[in-house]
Design a protein around this motif. Sequence first.
Motif, PDB file in Angstrom:
ATOM      1  N   LYS A   1       9.043   9.128   2.982  1.00 15.03           N
ATOM      2  CA  LYS A   1      10.396   8.591   2.911  1.00 15.03           C
ATOM      3  C   LYS A   1      10.992   8.250   4.281  1.00 15.03           C
ATOM      4  CE  LYS A   1      12.598   8.766  -0.516  1.00 15.03           C
ATOM      5  NZ  LYS A   1      12.847   7.743  -1.553  1.00 15.03           N
ATOM      6  N   GLU A   2      10.649   8.999   5.313  1.00 14.95           N
ATOM      7  CA  GLU A   2      11.305   8.855   6.619  1.00 14.95           C
ATOM      8  C   GLU A   2      10.490   7.971   7.557  1.00 14.95           C
ATOM      9  OE1 GLU A   2      14.219   9.669   7.000  1.00 14.95           O
ATOM     10  OE2 GLU A   2      14.700  11.484   5.866  1.00 14.95           O
ATOM     11  N   THR A   3      10.135   6.781   7.084  1.00 13.28           N
ATOM     12  CA  THR A   3       9.262   5.929   7.895  1.00 13.28           C
ATOM     13  C   THR A   3       9.930   5.484   9.191  1.00 13.28           C
ATOM     14  OG1 THR A   3       9.966   4.034   6.551  1.00 13.28           O
ATOM     15  CG2 THR A   3       7.934   5.134   5.914  1.00 13.28           C
ATOM     16  N   ALA A   4      11.249   5.284   9.174  1.00 12.01           N
ATOM     17  CA  ALA A   4      11.942   4.852  10.395  1.00 12.01           C
ATOM     18  C   ALA A   4      11.894   5.921  11.474  1.00 12.01           C
ATOM     19  CB  ALA A   4      13.389   4.486  10.079  1.00 12.01           C
ATOM     20  N   GLN A   5      11.985   7.194  11.091  1.00 10.60           N
ATOM     21  CA  GLN A   5      11.916   8.275  12.074  1.00 10.60           C
ATOM     22  C   GLN A   5      10.484   8.559  12.509  1.00 10.60           C
ATOM     23  OE1 GLN A   5      14.642  11.701  11.997  1.00 10.60           O
ATOM     24  NE2 GLN A   5      14.931  11.240   9.823  1.00 10.60           N
TER      25      GLN A   5
ATOM     26  N   PRO B   1      16.231  15.294   4.378  1.00 13.29           N
ATOM     27  CA  PRO B   1      16.538  16.016   3.147  1.00 13.29           C
ATOM     28  C   PRO B   1      15.404  15.972   2.129  1.00 13.29           C
ATOM     29  CG  PRO B   1      17.544  13.861   3.052  1.00 13.29           C
ATOM     30  CD  PRO B   1      16.882  13.968   4.412  1.00 13.29           C
ATOM     31  N   TYR B   2      14.312  15.271   2.458  1.00 13.07           N
ATOM     32  CA  TYR B   2      13.298  14.954   1.452  1.00 13.07           C
ATOM     33  C   TYR B   2      12.138  15.942   1.375  1.00 13.07           C
ATOM     34  CZ  TYR B   2      15.765  10.519   1.183  1.00 13.07           C
ATOM     35  OH  TYR B   2      16.721   9.552   1.037  1.00 13.07           O
ATOM     36  N   GLY B   3      12.208  17.040   2.102  1.00 15.23           N
ATOM     37  CA  GLY B   3      11.170  18.055   1.984  1.00 15.23           C
ATOM     38  C   GLY B   3       9.796  17.552   2.371  1.00 15.23           C
ATOM     39  N   HIS B   4       8.786  17.970   1.601  1.00 14.33           N
ATOM     40  CA  HIS B   4       7.405  17.592   1.896  1.00 14.33           C
ATOM     41  C   HIS B   4       7.202  16.085   1.830  1.00 14.33           C
ATOM     42  CE1 HIS B   4       3.150  18.474   2.365  1.00 14.33           C
ATOM     43  NE2 HIS B   4       2.878  17.691   1.344  1.00 14.33           N
ATOM     44  N   ASP B   5       7.937  15.405   0.973  1.00 17.58           N
ATOM     45  CA  ASP B   5       7.792  13.962   0.825  1.00 17.58           C
ATOM     46  C   ASP B   5       8.417  13.171   1.969  1.00 17.58           C
ATOM     47  OD1 ASP B   5       6.278  13.997  -1.436  1.00 17.58           O
ATOM     48  OD2 ASP B   5       7.837  13.285  -2.802  1.00 17.58           O
ATOM     49  N   ALA B   6       8.950  13.853   2.969  1.00 16.92           N
ATOM     50  CA  ALA B   6       9.553  13.137   4.090  1.00 16.92           C
ATOM     51  C   ALA B   6       8.546  12.237   4.796  1.00 16.92           C
ATOM     52  CB  ALA B   6      10.161  14.130   5.078  1.00 16.92           C
ATOM     53  N   PHE B   7       7.257  12.586   4.760  1.00 15.75           N
ATOM     54  CA  PHE B   7       6.278  11.723   5.429  1.00 15.75           C
ATOM     55  C   PHE B   7       6.175  10.362   4.731  1.00 15.75           C
ATOM     56  CE2 PHE B   7       3.383  13.573   2.253  1.00 15.75           C
ATOM     57  CZ  PHE B   7       2.546  12.516   1.942  1.00 15.75           C
TER      58      PHE B   7
ATOM     59  N   GLY C   1       0.857  -1.168   0.000  1.00 17.92           N
ATOM     60  CA  GLY C   1       0.000   0.000   0.000  1.00 17.92           C
ATOM     61  C   GLY C   1       0.898   1.224   0.000  1.00 17.92           C
ATOM     62  N   TRP C   2       0.310   2.401  -0.111  1.00 24.48           N
ATOM     63  CA  TRP C   2       1.146   3.600  -0.239  1.00 24.48           C
ATOM     64  C   TRP C   2       1.874   3.935   1.069  1.00 24.48           C
ATOM     65  CZ3 TRP C   2      -0.205   7.468   3.078  1.00 24.48           C
ATOM     66  CH2 TRP C   2      -1.530   7.553   3.509  1.00 24.48           C
ATOM     67  N   TRP C   3       1.465   3.333   2.214  1.00 24.62           N
ATOM     68  CA  TRP C   3       2.150   3.561   3.501  1.00 24.62           C
ATOM     69  C   TRP C   3       2.361   2.228   4.207  1.00 24.62           C
ATOM     70  CZ3 TRP C   3       0.532   7.280   8.026  1.00 24.62           C
ATOM     71  CH2 TRP C   3       1.543   8.257   8.209  1.00 24.62           C
ATOM     72  N   HIS C   4       2.638   1.167   3.457  1.00 23.57           N
ATOM     73  CA  HIS C   4       2.643  -0.171   4.035  1.00 23.57           C
ATOM     74  C   HIS C   4       3.748  -0.372   5.065  1.00 23.57           C
ATOM     75  CE1 HIS C   4       5.298  -0.606   0.431  1.00 23.57           C
ATOM     76  NE2 HIS C   4       6.053  -1.247   1.298  1.00 23.57           N
ATOM     77  N   GLU C   5       4.812   0.437   5.024  1.00 22.56           N
ATOM     78  CA  GLU C   5       5.868   0.277   6.025  1.00 22.56           C
ATOM     79  C   GLU C   5       5.419   0.742   7.411  1.00 22.56           C
ATOM     80  OE1 GLU C   5       9.289   2.278   4.590  1.00 22.56           O
ATOM     81  OE2 GLU C   5       9.759   0.762   3.089  1.00 22.56           O
ATOM     82  N   LEU C   6       4.391   1.572   7.452  1.00 12.58           N
ATOM     83  CA  LEU C   6       3.894   2.080   8.726  1.00 12.58           C
ATOM     84  C   LEU C   6       2.535   1.501   9.107  1.00 12.58           C
ATOM     85  CD1 LEU C   6       4.904   5.849   8.359  1.00 12.58           C
ATOM     86  CD2 LEU C   6       5.926   4.155   9.883  1.00 12.58           C
TER      87      LEU C   6
END
Length: 342
Positions: free
Chosen positions: A325-329, A317-323, A84-89
Amino acid sequence: MPPEPVTVISFPEATAVAAPRCASDLTEQRGTRRVSFTPKYGSDAVDVDVRYLWCGAPNAPTVIVQGGISADRDVCAGRERNAGWWHELVCEGAAIDLAQYRVLCIDWLLPTDLGDVPSVSSEDQAAAIAALVDELGIGRAHAFVGSSYGAMTGLAFAAHHGDKLKSLVLLAGAHRPHPLSTAQRSVQRGIVRLGLESGRTDEALALARQLAMTTYRGSEEFSRRFAAGPELREGRFHFPVEDYLEHAGRRFVERFDAQRFLALSESIDLHDVSPESVGVPATLVGFPSDRLVPLADLCELQRRLGNTATLEVVESPYGHDAFLKETAQIAPVLRRALNDCR
């Protein structure tokens, strides 16, 4: 459009796939419910078919999860989708643990879904979700987790349907759009309208997406990835960033259409919720590299919210897309927020 049949699935035993899968004792509803509400820019109530996913542990608290304008209801893996688009979380054992919660997510509504209205609002999306919560017998959601446009919708939900919600988690979204971000989206919409008028819709939509990518991502990432010099190809110089942008444009055209883009882009810029009207506890997540939703706007939102609010700042470093990309944080922030509202 006739209502889509509701599919109730008991997941089979998990198999080895690229993305997390749900365990055998988790269930899924993926279907359509007809609900009624009065759109913000309409005068009469309308019947609306809401396409939704409701997935997770049976009888567990429901967490509403909504993403950006390009997200759909398939937030997590399922029987017929490996991701899914947020499957890691959102999966069993993840920050939004499907062994502890049920996740509810809808496909965004468009003006055509609402009848004769000039635009769809974040309040309309929130009203549809609130009506769906009633239809499904949920009563009160454990939390609304929204990212980008989903965060805007979450604020509208908390402001107008706070009795159906215990807490709010907002990532990269504020109570109003920043005027510079509106200016950038306005140019994108102008490109798409010009493409519609000239019969070059796909080219225009791809170009608008390319421009959007320069606002979604951060300067640091672009500097790191695309610092190399140009290459002479096909009679002109091509810069490294062009291939990336053209690929992003092509992919977007494959899964999106121009009218949907225009409607949801405009809906972002029409968004305006008074923070003081939100009466549930909130966790805000901001990214200093986000140029679409500046951290200062989230600081203002935190000060003005009508209940307890915390602001978590995540460096990326990923700007708006950090939500995305930064699933670990982001994972520990989500876990704390969901646990705090038990």
